[in-house]
Design a protein around this motif. Structure first.
Motif, short mmCIF file in Angstrom:
data_model
loop_
_atom_site.label_atom_id
_atom_site.label_comp_id
_atom_site.label_asym_id
_atom_site.label_seq_id
_atom_site.Cartn_x
_atom_site.Cartn_y
_atom_site.Cartn_z
N ARG A 13 0.84 -1.21 0.00
CA ARG A 13 0.00 0.00 0.00
C ARG A 13 0.87 1.26 0.00
O ARG A 13 0.53 2.24 -0.66
CB ARG A 13 -0.93 -0.01 1.21
N ALA A 14 1.98 1.22 0.72
CA ALA A 14 2.90 2.37 0.69
C ALA A 14 3.50 2.53 -0.70
O ALA A 14 3.63 3.65 -1.21
CB ALA A 14 3.99 2.20 1.75
N LEU A 15 3.86 1.41 -1.32
CA LEU A 15 4.40 1.46 -2.69
C LEU A 15 3.37 2.04 -3.65
O LEU A 15 3.68 2.89 -4.49
CB LEU A 15 4.82 0.06 -3.14
N PHE A 16 2.13 1.59 -3.54
CA PHE A 16 1.07 2.07 -4.43
C PHE A 16 0.84 3.57 -4.21
O PHE A 16 0.76 4.35 -5.18
CB PHE A 16 -0.22 1.30 -4.18
N ASN A 17 0.72 3.98 -2.95
CA ASN A 17 0.44 5.40 -2.67
C ASN A 17 1.59 6.29 -3.12
O ASN A 17 1.37 7.40 -3.63
CB ASN A 17 0.17 5.60 -1.19
N LEU A 18 2.82 5.81 -2.94
CA LEU A 18 3.97 6.60 -3.39
C LEU A 18 3.96 6.69 -4.92
O LEU A 18 4.32 7.74 -5.49
CB LEU A 18 5.27 5.98 -2.89
N GLY A 19 3.53 5.61 -5.58
CA GLY A 19 3.39 5.66 -7.03
C GLY A 19 2.36 6.69 -7.47
O GLY A 19 2.56 7.44 -8.43
N ARG A 20 1.25 6.73 -6.75
CA ARG A 20 0.23 7.73 -7.04
C ARG A 20 0.78 9.14 -6.90
O ARG A 20 0.52 10.02 -7.74
CB ARG A 20 -0.97 7.54 -6.12
N LEU A 21 1.56 9.36 -5.86
CA LEU A 21 2.18 10.68 -5.66
C LEU A 21 3.16 11.00 -6.79
O LEU A 21 3.24 12.15 -7.23
CB LEU A 21 2.91 10.73 -4.31
N ALA A 22 3.90 9.98 -7.24
CA ALA A 22 4.83 10.21 -8.35
C ALA A 22 4.07 10.68 -9.59
O ALA A 22 4.54 11.57 -10.33
CB ALA A 22 5.62 8.94 -8.65
N GLY A 23 2.90 10.11 -9.82
CA GLY A 23 2.08 10.54 -10.94
C GLY A 23 1.61 11.97 -10.78
O GLY A 23 1.63 12.77 -11.74
N ARG A 24 1.23 12.31 -9.57
CA ARG A 24 0.77 13.68 -9.32
C ARG A 24 1.92 14.69 -9.47
O ARG A 24 1.67 15.86 -9.75
CB ARG A 24 0.16 13.78 -7.92
N ARG A 25 3.13 14.19 -9.29
CA ARG A 25 4.30 15.08 -9.40
C ARG A 25 4.90 15.06 -10.81
O ARG A 25 5.96 15.61 -11.04
CB ARG A 25 5.33 14.69 -8.35
N GLY A 26 4.22 14.39 -11.74
CA GLY A 26 4.66 14.40 -13.13
C GLY A 26 5.82 13.49 -13.44
O GLY A 26 6.66 13.81 -14.29
N ASP A 27 5.90 12.33 -12.77
CA ASP A 27 6.99 11.39 -13.00
C ASP A 27 6.39 10.03 -13.35
O ASP A 27 6.35 9.12 -12.51
CB ASP A 27 7.88 11.30 -11.76
N PRO A 28 5.90 9.85 -14.59
CA PRO A 28 5.22 8.59 -14.94
C PRO A 28 6.13 7.37 -14.89
O PRO A 28 5.67 6.26 -14.62
CB PRO A 28 4.72 8.85 -16.37
#
Length: 203
Positions: A175-190
């Motif tokens: 869940r931490a990995l997933f949420n951090l991935g979501r944040l990466a998307g919000r920060r423009g790092d696909p």
């Protein structure tokens, strides 16, 4: 004493094998011989809880706490039963008593923070989770829970740091990995987003 211990051990073996009815029978027999036998009190209450006999489980854990008020496992079980039933104030009262004792494990502060979230007391929950982290630097769960709250408040940088710290301490925390991935998307790092989502699936 040997007969009491034998019934307790047979109960524990039955419980380990998934036969909670048989386990309960042995624990009850042990308690007929020694009503204050703590291992059997805990075993019987746990068996009742696993069988869905929640009221009897709650009574059993409270009976154990009458014998040994310092039993943290029993206190935790009582708090969890209250949470599951939606009795958040009762759960907090139990957890308040635990965290007030010297040397209480930080995980109890973590749980208290989670209950405060359920009660809608977010600011108090943040303080409690911060105290849990301060008390035990190894605690990944408190970092994750706090990161979720901070992300909801829009504190994305601090949330990302906490997710990363949780993953450092528990690399398979999907869940931490997933949420951090979501944040990466919000920060423009696909690219980073995809990497973290894939790691979340693998975990």
């Amino acid at each position: 004493a040997e007969i009491v211990d034998a019934h307790q051990m047979l109960g524990a073996l039955a419980s380990d094998g998934g036969d909670e009815d048989q386990a309960a029978r042995h624990f009850r027999r042990a308690l007929e011989l020694d009503p204050d036998h703590q291992a059997s009190l805990f075993g019987l209450a746990r068996a009742y809880r696993r069988l869905g006999r929640t009221d009897e489980a709650l009574f059993g854990f409270r009976r154990l706490l009458d014998v040994n008020p310092e039993d943290r496992k029993a206190s935790l079980a009582v708090a969890e039963i209250h949470v599951a039933a939606g009795r958040l104030d009762d759960a907090l009262a139990v957890l308040d008593g635990i965290v007030a004792r010297p040397g209480a494990p930080a995980i109890f502060r973590n749980l208290r923070g989670e209950v405060l979230v359920l009660a809608g007391r977010t600011e108090e929950a943040i303080v409690e989770l911060e105290q849990a982290i301060e008390a035990d630097d190894r605690l990944a769960l408190a970092r994750f829970d706090l990161a979720v709250l901070l992300e909801e408040r829009g504190e994305l940088e601090r949330a990302a740091v906490l997710y990363e710290a949780a993953i450092e301490r528990a690399p398979s925390h999907h869940r931490a990995l997933f949420n951090l991935g979501r944040l990466a998307g919000r920060r423009g790092d696909p690219g980073r987003q995809q990497e973290l989502y894939e790691a979340s699936i693998a975990a």
